[in-house]
Design a protein around this motif. Structure first.
Motif, PDB file in Angstrom:
ATOM      1  N   GLY A 244       3.732   6.094  -5.061  1.00 13.36           N
ATOM      2  CA  GLY A 244       3.759   6.170  -6.523  1.00 13.36           C
ATOM      3  C   GLY A 244       2.710   7.120  -7.062  1.00 13.36           C
ATOM      4  O   GLY A 244       2.988   7.939  -7.945  1.00 13.36           O
ATOM      5  N   ILE A 245       1.507   7.034  -6.517  1.00  9.17           N
ATOM      6  CA  ILE A 245       0.423   7.922  -6.957  1.00  9.17           C
ATOM      7  C   ILE A 245       0.779   9.380  -6.662  1.00  9.17           C
ATOM      8  O   ILE A 245       0.693  10.247  -7.532  1.00  9.17           O
ATOM      9  CB  ILE A 245      -0.905   7.537  -6.265  1.00  9.17           C
ATOM     10  CG1 ILE A 245      -1.407   6.186  -6.788  1.00  9.17           C
ATOM     11  CG2 ILE A 245      -1.959   8.620  -6.456  1.00  9.17           C
ATOM     12  CD1 ILE A 245      -2.539   5.591  -5.964  1.00  9.17           C
TER      13      ILE A 245
ATOM     14  N   GLY B 261       0.816  -1.211   0.000  1.00 16.23           N
ATOM     15  CA  GLY B 261       0.000   0.000   0.000  1.00 16.23           C
ATOM     16  C   GLY B 261       0.849   1.259   0.000  1.00 16.23           C
ATOM     17  O   GLY B 261       0.546   2.230  -0.702  1.00 16.23           O
ATOM     18  N   SER B 262       1.938   1.245   0.768  1.00 18.37           N
ATOM     19  CA  SER B 262       2.836   2.400   0.794  1.00 18.37           C
ATOM     20  C   SER B 262       3.476   2.637  -0.563  1.00 18.37           C
ATOM     21  O   SER B 262       3.601   3.780  -1.010  1.00 18.37           O
ATOM     22  CB  SER B 262       3.919   2.208   1.860  1.00 18.37           C
ATOM     23  OG  SER B 262       3.377   2.320   3.146  1.00 18.37           O
TER      24      SER B 262
ATOM     25  N   ALA C  39      -2.754  -0.677   4.214  1.00 14.88           N
ATOM     26  CA  ALA C  39      -2.477  -0.434   2.792  1.00 14.88           C
ATOM     27  C   ALA C  39      -3.513   0.522   2.207  1.00 14.88           C
ATOM     28  O   ALA C  39      -3.174   1.429   1.440  1.00 14.88           O
ATOM     29  CB  ALA C  39      -2.468  -1.749   2.019  1.00 14.88           C
ATOM     30  N   GLY C  40      -4.767   0.315   2.573  1.00 16.38           N
ATOM     31  CA  GLY C  40      -5.821   1.218   2.103  1.00 16.38           C
ATOM     32  C   GLY C  40      -5.574   2.643   2.552  1.00 16.38           C
ATOM     33  O   GLY C  40      -5.747   3.596   1.776  1.00 16.38           O
ATOM     34  N   SER C  41      -5.138   2.804   3.792  1.00 11.21           N
ATOM     35  CA  SER C  41      -4.812   4.134   4.296  1.00 11.21           C
ATOM     36  C   SER C  41      -3.678   4.748   3.489  1.00 11.21           C
ATOM     37  O   SER C  41      -3.741   5.927   3.111  1.00 11.21           O
ATOM     38  CB  SER C  41      -4.418   4.041   5.779  1.00 11.21           C
ATOM     39  OG  SER C  41      -3.970   5.278   6.272  1.00 11.21           O
ATOM     40  N   ALA C  42      -2.648   3.965   3.188  1.00 10.54           N
ATOM     41  CA  ALA C  42      -1.507   4.475   2.414  1.00 10.54           C
ATOM     42  C   ALA C  42      -1.913   4.854   0.990  1.00 10.54           C
ATOM     43  O   ALA C  42      -1.489   5.887   0.469  1.00 10.54           O
ATOM     44  CB  ALA C  42      -0.395   3.435   2.383  1.00 10.54           C
TER      45      ALA C  42
ATOM     46  N   THR D  75      -4.912  11.430  -1.875  1.00 11.30           N
ATOM     47  CA  THR D  75      -5.149  12.736  -1.276  1.00 11.30           C
ATOM     48  C   THR D  75      -3.958  13.652  -1.537  1.00 11.30           C
ATOM     49  O   THR D  75      -4.126  14.833  -1.872  1.00 11.30           O
ATOM     50  CB  THR D  75      -5.399  12.597   0.245  1.00 11.30           C
ATOM     51  OG1 THR D  75      -6.479  11.689   0.448  1.00 11.30           O
ATOM     52  CG2 THR D  75      -5.723  13.923   0.884  1.00 11.30           C
ATOM     53  N   GLY D  76      -2.762  13.113  -1.400  1.00  5.67           N
ATOM     54  CA  GLY D  76      -1.557  13.880  -1.692  1.00  5.67           C
ATOM     55  C   GLY D  76      -1.496  14.319  -3.142  1.00  5.67           C
ATOM     56  O   GLY D  76      -1.047  15.428  -3.452  1.00  5.67           O
ATOM     57  N   ALA D  77      -1.972  13.457  -4.039  1.00  8.29           N
ATOM     58  CA  ALA D  77      -2.002  13.816  -5.463  1.00  8.29           C
ATOM     59  C   ALA D  77      -2.910  15.013  -5.698  1.00  8.29           C
ATOM     60  O   ALA D  77      -2.569  15.933  -6.447  1.00  8.29           O
ATOM     61  CB  ALA D  77      -2.467  12.610  -6.294  1.00  8.29           C
TER      62      ALA D  77
END
Length: 155
Positions: free
Chosen positions: A33-34, A27-28, A103-106, A112-114
């Protein structure tokens, strides 16, 4: 007649076989990557429009990495519980489910960061608020780790 001695090894503290760490790490990787792709796009947009590339975007790219640490802490807690070998399948299931939640949180931290990177590139420079949102998404992984650890039986 030759006496043959058989050595037996007892495996203790097998835990979740690293499932919580592995799944949280996946997930991280996806989340970073996103956010990383979005940061590169945002920098391109900023540079081509004559703005200075904001290094603050690295905050959003790195945010999903903390779930690796939470997965490692949980993996160690499950192993340290030193539960009976007949519970290994349940420990693996616990690790898989908790790791998937982390993983879902990551992944959603990366998404969100994107969005935050895109907003900053568009001129909406409210970085502090974006970091607060990232922190709220982060809290899910923290809760999963803590609640799973406190729910573990002792061996």
């Amino acid at each position: 007649m030759v006496d043959v001695a058989f050595l037996t090894t007892t495996v203790t503290g097998l835990g979740d076989m690293g499932m919580s760490l592995a799944i949280a790490s996946i997930g991280s990787a996806i989340g970073t990557g996103i956010a990383g792709m979005a940061a590169i796009g945002a920098w391109k947009k900023m540079i081509t429009s004559g703005q200075k590339a904001a290094t603050a975007l690295l905050i959003f790219v790195g945010a999903p990495l903390s779930q690796v640490i939470y997965g490692m802490i949980l993996k160690n807690a499950i192993a340290d519980a030193n539960l009976a070998p007949d519970s290994y399948i349940w420990q693996i299931i616990i690790g898989l489910v908790a790791g998937a939640a982390m993983a879902g949180s990551a992944i959603f931290q990366g998404k969100t960061g994107a969005r935050a990177c895109d907003a900053i590139a568009a001129g909406a420079n409210d970085t502090a608020k974006y970091i607060m949102i990232i922190g709220i998404v982060e809290t899910v992984a923290l809760f999963v780790m803590i609640f799973t650890m406190t729910g573990l039986p002792t061996g």
